[in-house]
Design a protein around this motif. Structure first.
Motif, short mmCIF file in Angstrom:
data_model
loop_
_atom_site.label_atom_id
_atom_site.label_comp_id
_atom_site.label_asym_id
_atom_site.label_seq_id
_atom_site.Cartn_x
_atom_site.Cartn_y
_atom_site.Cartn_z
N LEU B 24 0.82 -1.29 0.05
CA LEU B 24 -0.18 -0.08 -0.10
C LEU B 24 0.58 1.30 0.12
CD1 LEU B 24 -2.78 -1.04 2.61
CD2 LEU B 24 -3.19 -0.56 0.24
N VAL B 29 0.05 5.11 -0.73
CA VAL B 29 -1.05 5.34 0.50
C VAL B 29 0.18 5.65 1.75
CG1 VAL B 29 -2.39 4.29 2.17
CG2 VAL B 29 -2.69 3.70 -0.35
N LEU B 32 -2.64 6.50 7.31
CA LEU B 32 -3.69 5.37 7.92
C LEU B 32 -4.43 6.05 8.94
CD1 LEU B 32 -3.71 1.63 8.05
CD2 LEU B 32 -3.97 2.49 10.11
N ALA B 80 -5.79 5.23 3.91
CA ALA B 80 -6.37 4.07 4.35
C ALA B 80 -7.20 4.26 5.46
CB ALA B 80 -5.10 3.05 4.42
N LEU B 82 -8.61 2.02 8.85
CA LEU B 82 -8.52 0.82 9.55
C LEU B 82 -9.49 0.68 10.59
CD1 LEU B 82 -7.45 -2.16 10.19
CD2 LEU B 82 -5.82 -1.13 11.44
N VAL B 107 -8.99 3.62 0.90
CA VAL B 107 -8.73 2.15 0.94
C VAL B 107 -9.24 1.76 2.36
CG1 VAL B 107 -7.06 0.19 1.11
CG2 VAL B 107 -6.61 2.00 -0.55
N LEU B 109 -9.91 -0.88 5.01
CA LEU B 109 -9.72 -2.02 5.73
C LEU B 109 -10.41 -2.20 6.98
CD1 LEU B 109 -5.74 -1.09 5.93
CD2 LEU B 109 -6.95 -2.58 4.14
N GLY B 159 -2.60 -5.18 -2.38
CA GLY B 159 -2.18 -3.79 -1.72
C GLY B 159 -2.06 -3.02 -3.15
N ALA B 163 -4.97 0.22 -4.18
CA ALA B 163 -4.55 1.65 -4.11
C ALA B 163 -4.90 2.13 -5.48
CB ALA B 163 -3.14 1.77 -3.62
N HIS B 175 -12.45 -1.61 -0.94
CA HIS B 175 -12.85 -2.17 0.59
C HIS B 175 -12.21 -3.60 0.75
CE1 HIS B 175 -16.01 -4.47 3.44
NE2 HIS B 175 -14.76 -4.09 4.15
#
Lengths: 631, 631
Positions: B24, B29, B32, B80, B82, B107, B109, B159, B163, B175
């Motif tokens: 990623l 990316v 996060l 990203a 999470l 993205v 997660l 990954g 992206a 997703h």
């Protein structure tokens, strides 16, 4: 064609939506929670003039969804939610997921752009058809409103169907997506010359009676009952385990069944079975509430090996109990569920029994009583190796050593836990003691709502039950979100008694917006805030060993002082310095019937240590009892 | 088999997730955003030690999603997010929907229980596969982590793919659902005897180079360009309309194209085209920013009938402009879009041009210049009935009466609006004036974020553009939710300049939780709060005529004083009594670079009246100009 018969006209919206809303009310939906919006205008104005439908204004759709969920959980009836189009509708998703897994009936009304305005760059337009995926039990895209008799019948049927489907086991959310065209102010059809009103014109709902759903409930045939009763009778050292379930009326029949079987009844704090006398089977079927503590004692899993387990309700809150049941995979485990579901996280069930549990319990009790007097040869040998009083099907008050051991474990553990909560310095506010204190503070008719993560585990550990106190939590998806709103909704729908919510600081922060409902609708709520500045549960998990990474990645302290926010919502925050002050603060909250937040400050590491100390006390108390059972 | 090759072991999690996170980062990316949780532990710990990846802690997943969205919007790069399993993941849905329609690369997660724990009553488990339905561009369910070379390549590819797909037009959310088994603390594989470390063992990502996506962009063939240029040349009285789009580099090429065509350029406040000089085509292609005001003037639609419209970007904020374009359904309307989408709410487009707009604009400008000197016979007749200077393809500075009229309308309207905002009593804070004031207060390099509903409409009406100021808003789904977090994310990702957010009180309430990020991450933000206690926009809509039902059903006042909440999040709230004080307050906010909320109190009815007064002034100012055009 009349104006109200053409799709999408203001007259059609009036006629069609009136029929829909009236059908919902007829089907038992008496509350509608809504948030402001433009596209939803025709539905809201129709709801506003629908008799026997109470409207609850909110602003944040996420909180609105959880408010409706809490209300529906407390009422046991579907509650409607209305939001406008776009991300407004997506904000309902967390509550919808909780409703799906928590089995709470909701009717979700999402206003939408008509089809010609979708996926073409129009504002506030997302893909709402099936927006909640499998989390809605059903998702219907309605047609544009039309007021013809055919379409009025469609509206009536859809309203009746949505409410009935929401109730049907497993209860859950049903989604109706409503495309609406401008202009958005509905208009009653004008009476023509010589006509007195709508009733004479064959269009409106009034002339059509509507439809009612008579929904049967799943039950076993007599032969299956007899065979199941026989299976249960063959079990030595049986257990009844009741997990979270919202129906208070299940308590009596299940207690009587346990009594008749002579099996201990392990009652989850959310089973509605800890709350005191139900069925009078106390002697023969002890209510066990402290298993989460004494099952942790080394050797307990083996000493207490069951011969069979009858399970009802959702998966219990106690992780240790789950491990105990998993440890004994191999013995017969019956899972009773009205829905054709699979409530068996560890896959240890040996038989799924898909039947309405209250009726099933009554039928089994009756079947077992019918076999009265028949000796059970399998029980002649005491499974614990000590002489057992002869068991007969007749006497459900027979105290077997198996029952006696569980009762003694319960007594010893409850005593140890009661001592443990008093062990810290008198002035020290130990989170675990909160539920023990509340048990004596809450009058009959109270509602106790527990937040997820630590509070519901403390509830499990330290709440032995309080007579006439209903205990609820969001255990469908067990999120820490939406808890404030769920509790306020439950308080608003749950009768006249006081309501108390116990939750952690991250959970309060997550749904701080929910407090607005307390202000807007003057819903009294006492909130006990367990404030340890972060996620307390992580101090009990392996993550706690991670050193520097722990605080910023897992504990995630926010450093927030919630008093200003509470005051912004018209409430007040009290910070008692000791238990006398705590009791005083809670009593104040219960009496004032306003928003009162009672903050219990604690320190995460110390809290974990005090919990471990409590478990050590339990171990010391129950060791001699478990010892007896050793060969 | 080595421990790290077996599915679901802590070693496998270490190896597999490292490869995923590194891929990623390699794919661009660099941020996060995460919220606390237990199931997400292996991913979070891996991310924590991944180089060149900055972690942003949040608590409320809904706010976290919007924070990531704002950051990705400002950066033009995927960010990203999470979150842990359960309703935590569902809380992302509003931001995901906005990202989908606002074309923002994300993205997502989501940690999940492994398959054996799904739909069996395990806690914090919902159906996360495809959770966001069509709002995610792609939704991949990953396997349990495995550390074999084959599976490390899978992690790397996933990954890189996620992206790249998030960036691909239309940019949007991708997703990845990550099933994870206990134990949740990943563990680096131990080196065997005689081995120096992982690099020698053929397992870890370090030994595999990874994969990079080279993504081409959609462009037309030269023949198609030539034919399109010819079509455009045939149009008399053309218009270029640029709606919301985030790419600042589009401004120059589009301005040059408009200049070359000799068409007025109607620039949405979110088009990045109002912000001052770009291409120097000011004379020949006036930037029109006041159409929302002067198109309301009766007769304007007819007087300004275009012969063709070239449209770029999303649907413009101005509803009047949309109606104008719909009114002229029938004239050629070209919609340029790199994505194979359909940005045409009223279905008036006659040609969809699916090509990357910057390159297309450059190619068209070049094609038009190649035709230099060729007279356009169609233009010899003045469409307005007055003599027109002969048009040649050569001179893009030729001022036609068509251009002249639009320029004069712009000048007159801008003047009238500037007067209108000064019309109220000197001490009276008129919402419309806020953006006019900000234009002179914001230094180059600033970021201006506008809330939805009224603020973005006031931005449209009263913001003529400010040099070097980037203007953003959430116009994908145009919700009032998530605005605070989006602005904070944009401020955090958008460079070193100051950031200002203008939003209404319902919108601030909706995402009040978002302010926590300002506190946790010390992100400076000046918030101008347009506080009229409720939904101001409804005072402009037909709902305003509903009498008693209006306030509780539509305006939905909350009566909140936000000062305590702002202070709780470490900010301060200023309530300037007049414009001098307003400027002072904003300057303070910009200098202090902390959280500063500048509250502009207003009254909804009065605000609507002042807006109408402004439109009347515009009407008076432009009437003579439109009059000229009458036959």
């Amino acid at each position: 064609m009349n104006a109200w018969e053409a799709a999408g006209t203001p007259e059609a919206a009036h006629v069609y939506l009136s029929a829909l809303m009236e059908a919902l009310v007829q089907a038992g939906v008496h509350h509608l929670v809504f948030c402001p919006g433009s596209r939803s205008t025709p539905v809201l104005l129709t709801a506003h003039r629908t008799p026997n439908l109470r409207l609850w204004q909110h602003v944040d759709e996420r909180s609105a969804g959880f408010f409706a969920l809490g209300m529906a959980r407390a009422l046991g009836e579907p509650v409607a939610v209305l939001v406008t189009s776009g991300t407004a509708a997506a904000n309902l998703h967390p509550a919808v997921a909780e409703a799906r897994y928590g089995r709470v009936p909701l009717v979700l009304l999402t206003a939408d752009r008509p089809r010609e305005l979708r996926e073409v760059g129009a504002p506030q337009t997302i893909d709402q058809v099936g927006l909640f995926g499998p989390h809605a039990k059903a998702s219907l895209e309605l047609p544009l409103p039309e007021g013809s008799p055919r379409m009025v019948r469609h509206a009536q049927a859809t309203g009746a169907r949505a409410a009935a489907l929401a109730r049907e086991a497993p209860a859950g959310p049903v989604h109706l997506n409503l495309p609406l065209r401008e202009p958005l102010i509905p208009r009653p059809p004008a009476a023509g010359p010589g006509e007195e009103g709508l009733a004479s014109r064959n269009a409106p709902a009034a002339t059509l009676g509507g439809i009612r759903v008579e929904a049967g409930r799943r039950s076993l045939e007599p032969e299956a009952i007899a065979s199941l009763a026989e299976e249960l009778l063959a079990v030595r050292r049986g257990l009844v385990v009741v997990g979270p379930q919202d129906d208070p009326s299940l308590a009596g029949p299940v207690a009587r069944l346990a009594q008749r079987l002579g099996w201990p009844l392990l009652a989850d704090p959310l089973s509605q079975l800890r709350q005191g006398p139900a069925g009078g089977g106390q002697e023969a079927a002890p209510r066990i509430t402290t298993y989460d503590a004494f099952l942790r004692v080394p050797g307990a899993f083996e000493r207490l090996a069951p011969g069979g387990v009858l399970r009802l309700g959702a998966a219990p809150v106690s992780k240790v109990l789950g491990q105990f049941l998993e440890h004994h995979a191999g013995v017969p485990q019956w899972v009773v569920d009205e829905a054709p579901a699979w409530r068996d996280p560890a896959q240890t069930a040996t038989r799924m029994v898909w039947a309405e549990p209250r009726r099933l319990a009554e039928q089994l009790t009756a079947a077992l009583s019918a076999g009265e007097g028949a000796a059970d040869p399998a029980r002649a040998l005491d499974p614990l190796g000590v002489p057992e009083r002869p068991w007969t099907g007749a006497s459900d008050r027979a105290e077997t050593p198996w029952l006696e051991m569980w009762r003694r474990l319960e007594e010893a553990s409850a005593g140890a836990l009661a001592e443990a909560v008093h062990a810290p310095e008198p002035g020290e506010l130990f989170e675990g003691r909160v539920f023990a204190e509340l048990a004596s503070l809450l009058p009959e008719g109270s509602l106790l709502f527990a937040g997820n993560s630590m509070p519901v585990r403390d509830l499990d550990a330290f709440h032995r039950g309080a007579a006439g106190v209903r205990v609820l939590a969001n255990r469908g998806a067990s999120g820490i979100d939406g808890v404030v709103s769920s509790a306020l909704g439950a308080a608003a729908g749950g009768g006249d008694g006081p309501a108390v919510l116990v939750l952690g600081d991250l959970s309060l922060y997550h749904d701080l917006n929910g407090l607005l409902a307390a202000r807007l609708h003057r819903i009294p709520l006492t909130v006990v805030l367990l404030h340890n500045d972060g996620g307390g549960i992580f101090s009990f998990l392996p993550q706690a060993t991670l050193g520097d990474a722990f605080e910023p990645l897992f504990a995630t302290p926010t450093g927030l002082d919630f008093r200003p926010a509470v005051e912004m919502y018209g409430g007040r925050l009290l910070r008692p310095a000791g238990w006398e002050a705590f009791r005083e603060a809670v009593r104040t909250g219960l009496e004032e019937r306003a928003l009162t937040v009672v903050e219990v400050r604690s320190e995460r590491k110390r809290n974990a240590a005090l919990h471990r100390e409590a478990w050590r006390r339990v171990e010391a108390a129950v060791a001699p009892i478990l010892e007896v059972a050793r060969p």
